[in-house]
Design an enzyme around this catalytic site. Structure first.
Site, PDB file in Angstrom:
ATOM      1  N   GLY A 169      -4.885  12.531  -0.170  1.00 37.59           N
ATOM      2  CA  GLY A 169      -4.492  11.252  -0.738  1.00 37.59           C
ATOM      3  C   GLY A 169      -4.444  11.315  -2.247  1.00 37.59           C
ATOM      4  O   GLY A 169      -4.269  12.382  -2.846  1.00 37.59           O
TER       5      GLY A 169
ATOM      6  N   CYS B  60      -5.576  -9.099   1.776  1.00 36.90           N
ATOM      7  CA  CYS B  60      -4.149  -9.417   1.653  1.00 36.90           C
ATOM      8  C   CYS B  60      -3.900 -10.712   0.891  1.00 36.90           C
ATOM      9  O   CYS B  60      -2.751 -11.032   0.582  1.00 36.90           O
ATOM     10  CB  CYS B  60      -3.516  -9.486   3.037  1.00 36.90           C
ATOM     11  SG  CYS B  60      -3.333  -7.853   3.817  1.00 36.90           S
TER      12      CYS B  60
ATOM     13  N   ASP C  48       8.241  -4.632   8.353  1.00 31.09           N
ATOM     14  CA  ASP C  48       6.885  -4.150   8.104  1.00 31.09           C
ATOM     15  C   ASP C  48       6.835  -2.714   7.608  1.00 31.09           C
ATOM     16  O   ASP C  48       5.866  -2.311   6.961  1.00 31.09           O
ATOM     17  CB  ASP C  48       6.055  -4.287   9.389  1.00 31.09           C
ATOM     18  CG  ASP C  48       5.912  -5.737   9.803  1.00 31.09           C
ATOM     19  OD1 ASP C  48       5.293  -6.497   9.054  1.00 31.09           O
ATOM     20  OD2 ASP C  48       6.446  -6.106  10.863  1.00 31.09           O
TER      21      ASP C  48
ATOM     22  N   GLY D  28      13.140  -7.234   5.009  1.00 33.25           N
ATOM     23  CA  GLY D  28      11.734  -7.354   4.632  1.00 33.25           C
ATOM     24  C   GLY D  28      10.800  -7.051   5.784  1.00 33.25           C
ATOM     25  O   GLY D  28       9.797  -7.738   5.982  1.00 33.25           O
TER      26      GLY D  28
END
Length: 329
Positions: free
Chosen positions: A139, A14, A51, A49
């Site tokens: 996916g 992240c 999660d 904003g």
């Protein structure tokens, strides 16, 4: 020694997110309306904003949707898959929801890294989804100069018992469900190859139990602590809820080795950008080492919960709005 995956990425986990200030500017002009043929009621969108997005579809059910992916945070492909999956699922748990189905998102430098490593990444993601009781089916993949992996996740929740970052109220204690220091330990791993079992264990621990405990306790406000660090996510919660977040720096738990890593200079650019972003809105009386740790870009960090839940230390409280939305002492 084989391939060190962290050496194939400009950032790790992240910490490679677009900085919060730049992200806010990017999405500020996006108008979120209700399409004429939309199904359900949008409960949580871009405004705060939060999660994940949440839509009420009737029968006491809300659909919660999110996605998260990033570059390698550790060298082991199986561990990276586990970490990335746990991190993506965290956004669903941070909303008080239960993940139901996920799909893989994979970027792979096919002419540089062998596909057996990619298989290990996917296997790690599958193991974590299985543990979470979440289907993982299919996916999308692209040929990418850097390896990237994550999930798009759909969950369900009670629309009247969502955990939101705009529902904080003054007088509420703040709890943190995982220790900080993941970012600096991952930066040290990328730079030196030193492996932190504690960091990997923390990143692969699901936030499922913490989420269920928060919902069961009647808590309505929470967020997870990831790429913007504790300070960045606390500031977002403070702004969304119209409160002041007060953090007691001495009450915040850290992983073993985190402070030595900071002293050795193992601080990512993402962490420094987090700190620069919060400073104008913060009243901070802590030293630079503490400030960097509090702004440390976490990957698959814990939940920041406006309330008390078993096993989670109280690290501060919410107060009525004051001169600064964020106070750190």
């Amino acid at each position: 020694m084989g391939h060190r995956l962290t050496q194939y990425a400009h950032g790790g986990g992240c910490a490679c997110k677009i900085p919060p200030g730049e992200l806010e500017s990017m999405v500020a002009t996006l108008a979120v309306g209700t399409p004429p043929d939309a199904q359900g009621e949008l409960l949580v969108g871009l405004d705060a904003g939060d999660d994940a997005a949440a839509v009420r579809i009737g029968d006491g059910t809300a659909v919660v949707a999110t996605t998260d992916f990033f570059t390698p945070v550790v060298d082991d492909p199986f561990d990276w898959g586990r970490i990335a999956a746990a991190n993506a699922l965290s956004d669903v748990y941070a909303m008080g929801a239960r993940p139901v189905v996920a799909v893989n998102l994979l970027g792979w430098p096919r002419e540089v890294l062998p596909f057996d490593l990619a298989t290990e990444v996917l296997r790690g993601g599958l193991e974590v989804c299985t543990t979470a009781g979440c289907h993982l089916a299919g996916g999308h993949s692209v040929d990418d100069p850097e390896p990237k992996y994550g999930l798009a996740v759909t969950g369900i929740a009670d629309p009247d018992r969502l955990l939101r970052n705009d529902a904080g109220r003054p007088g509420t204690p703040l709890s943190l469900t995982k220790p900080l220091g993941i970012g600096v330990l991952n930066t040290a791993h990328k730079a030196t190859g030193r492996y932190s079992a504690a960091a990997v264990d923390t990143m692969t621990t699901l936030n499922a139990d913490a989420s269920r405990a928060a919902v069961a306790a009647g808590i309505v406000c929470a967020t997870d602590v990831t790429g913007f660090g504790l300070l960045g996510h606390a500031l977002k919660l403070a702004r969304a809820s119209g409160v002041t977040v007060v953090i007691d720096a001495n009450a915040v738990p850290y992983l073993d080795g985190a402070r030595p890593a900071v002293r050795d200079g193992q601080v990512s650019g993402g962490t420094r950008r987090n700190l620069d972003w919060v400073r104008p809105d913060a009243d901070m009386t802590v030293g630079e080492e503490d400030a960097l740790l509090l702004a440390d870009a976490q990957t698959s960090g814990g939940l920041l919960v406006a309330g008390e839940i078993p096993g989670a230390p109280v690290i501060g409280e919410l107060r009525a709005p004051g001169e600064h939305p964020l106070v750190v002492r």
